[in-house]
Design a protein around this motif. Sequence first.
Motif, PDB file in Angstrom:
ATOM      1  N   PRO A  49       0.830  -1.204   0.000  1.00  4.78           N
ATOM      2  CA  PRO A  49       0.000   0.000   0.000  1.00  4.78           C
ATOM      3  C   PRO A  49       0.868   1.259   0.000  1.00  4.78           C
ATOM      4  CG  PRO A  49       0.108  -0.922   2.205  1.00  4.78           C
ATOM      5  CD  PRO A  49       0.830  -1.884   1.296  1.00  4.78           C
ATOM      6  N   ALA A  50       0.259   2.412  -0.255  1.00  2.00           N
ATOM      7  CA  ALA A  50       0.998   3.682  -0.267  1.00  2.00           C
ATOM      8  C   ALA A  50       1.663   3.930   1.088  1.00  2.00           C
ATOM      9  CB  ALA A  50       0.063   4.821  -0.620  1.00  2.00           C
ATOM     10  N   THR A  51       0.947   3.651   2.167  1.00  2.00           N
ATOM     11  CA  THR A  51       1.501   3.739   3.520  1.00  2.00           C
ATOM     12  C   THR A  51       1.506   2.334   4.091  1.00  2.00           C
ATOM     13  OG1 THR A  51       0.589   5.963   3.815  1.00  2.00           O
ATOM     14  CG2 THR A  51       1.226   4.756   5.805  1.00  2.00           C
ATOM     15  N   ALA A  52       2.688   1.821   4.363  1.00  2.00           N
ATOM     16  CA  ALA A  52       2.819   0.430   4.831  1.00  2.00           C
ATOM     17  C   ALA A  52       2.136   0.222   6.177  1.00  2.00           C
ATOM     18  CB  ALA A  52       4.297   0.072   4.940  1.00  2.00           C
ATOM     19  N   ILE A  53       1.399  -0.907   6.286  1.00  2.00           N
ATOM     20  CA  ILE A  53       0.725  -1.252   7.538  1.00  2.00           C
ATOM     21  C   ILE A  53       1.115  -2.645   8.038  1.00  2.00           C
ATOM     22  CG2 ILE A  53      -1.258   0.257   7.120  1.00  2.00           C
ATOM     23  CD1 ILE A  53      -2.826  -2.243   6.216  1.00  2.00           C
ATOM     24  N   LEU A  54       1.947  -3.355   7.285  1.00  2.00           N
ATOM     25  CA  LEU A  54       2.366  -4.701   7.680  1.00  2.00           C
ATOM     26  C   LEU A  54       3.297  -4.598   8.888  1.00  2.00           C
ATOM     27  CD1 LEU A  54       2.257  -7.735   6.957  1.00  2.00           C
ATOM     28  CD2 LEU A  54       4.265  -7.362   5.531  1.00  2.00           C
ATOM     29  N   ALA A  55       2.858  -5.132  10.030  1.00  2.00           N
ATOM     30  CA  ALA A  55       3.599  -4.988  11.284  1.00  2.00           C
ATOM     31  C   ALA A  55       4.272  -6.282  11.730  1.00  2.00           C
ATOM     32  CB  ALA A  55       2.668  -4.484  12.383  1.00  2.00           C
ATOM     33  N   THR A  56       3.853  -7.434  11.167  1.00  2.00           N
ATOM     34  CA  THR A  56       4.399  -8.714  11.617  1.00  2.00           C
ATOM     35  C   THR A  56       4.603  -9.654  10.442  1.00  2.00           C
ATOM     36  OG1 THR A  56       3.175  -8.509  13.700  1.00  2.00           O
ATOM     37  CG2 THR A  56       4.028 -10.692  13.156  1.00  2.00           C
ATOM     38  N   ILE A  57       5.795 -10.233  10.362  1.00  2.00           N
ATOM     39  CA  ILE A  57       6.068 -11.348   9.461  1.00  2.00           C
ATOM     40  C   ILE A  57       6.543 -12.481  10.356  1.00  2.00           C
ATOM     41  CG2 ILE A  57       7.478 -12.245   7.574  1.00  2.00           C
ATOM     42  CD1 ILE A  57       7.689  -9.366   6.518  1.00  2.00           C
ATOM     43  N   ASP A  58       5.780 -13.566  10.405  1.00  2.00           N
ATOM     44  CA  ASP A  58       6.082 -14.683  11.297  1.00  2.00           C
ATOM     45  C   ASP A  58       6.238 -15.965  10.491  1.00  2.00           C
ATOM     46  OD1 ASP A  58       6.269 -16.646  13.231  1.00  2.00           O
ATOM     47  OD2 ASP A  58       4.399 -16.127  14.235  1.00  2.00           O
ATOM     48  N   ALA A  59       7.472 -16.459  10.410  1.00  2.00           N
ATOM     49  CA  ALA A  59       7.755 -17.695   9.679  1.00  2.00           C
ATOM     50  C   ALA A  59       8.286 -18.783  10.612  1.00  2.00           C
ATOM     51  CB  ALA A  59       8.757 -17.416   8.566  1.00  2.00           C
ATOM     52  N   THR A  60       7.965 -18.686  11.893  1.00  2.00           N
ATOM     53  CA  THR A  60       8.491 -19.648  12.858  1.00  2.00           C
ATOM     54  C   THR A  60       8.038 -21.076  12.572  1.00  2.00           C
ATOM     55  OG1 THR A  60       6.675 -19.152  14.386  1.00  2.00           O
ATOM     56  CG2 THR A  60       8.741 -17.980  14.727  1.00  2.00           C
ATOM     57  N   GLY A  61       6.956 -21.251  11.854  1.00  2.00           N
ATOM     58  CA  GLY A  61       6.465 -22.586  11.528  1.00  2.00           C
ATOM     59  C   GLY A  61       7.088 -23.177  10.280  1.00  2.00           C
ATOM     60  N   SER A  62       8.019 -22.462   9.647  1.00  2.00           N
ATOM     61  CA  SER A  62       8.634 -22.930   8.400  1.00  2.00           C
ATOM     62  C   SER A  62       9.950 -23.653   8.664  1.00  2.00           C
ATOM     63  CB  SER A  62       8.896 -21.761   7.456  1.00  2.00           C
ATOM     64  OG  SER A  62       7.683 -21.261   6.966  1.00  2.00           O
TER      65      SER A  62
END
Length: 91
Positions: A49-62
């Motif tokens: 998006p124009a203003t980023a809102i993604l606050a968490t990337i969780d790949a602990t299950g990978s």
Amino acid sequence: MQTGKGISIPSILKVGKGALTVNKLSATDATKLNIKSDADLTITNVVNPATAILATIDATGSTGNLTISNVNTVATGAAITLGAGNDVYTV
């Protein structure tokens, strides 16, 4: 499939060996990205998006190798947790 303010990709039955590439992911309304894979996974060309809102990337299950690039996260700082593979996150 989008659920709430996160992204969920339905389970894919994978037969044999190989890797999975998501070449265009729309994350315009996502605040959290949960990743769980035993295959190698590459995510590129994310539509942000124009203003980023993604606050968490969780790949602990990978457990497979994860490569993520071109994902914008909130300016205040995001919580990014990679998995057990040889993971690479490129801003």
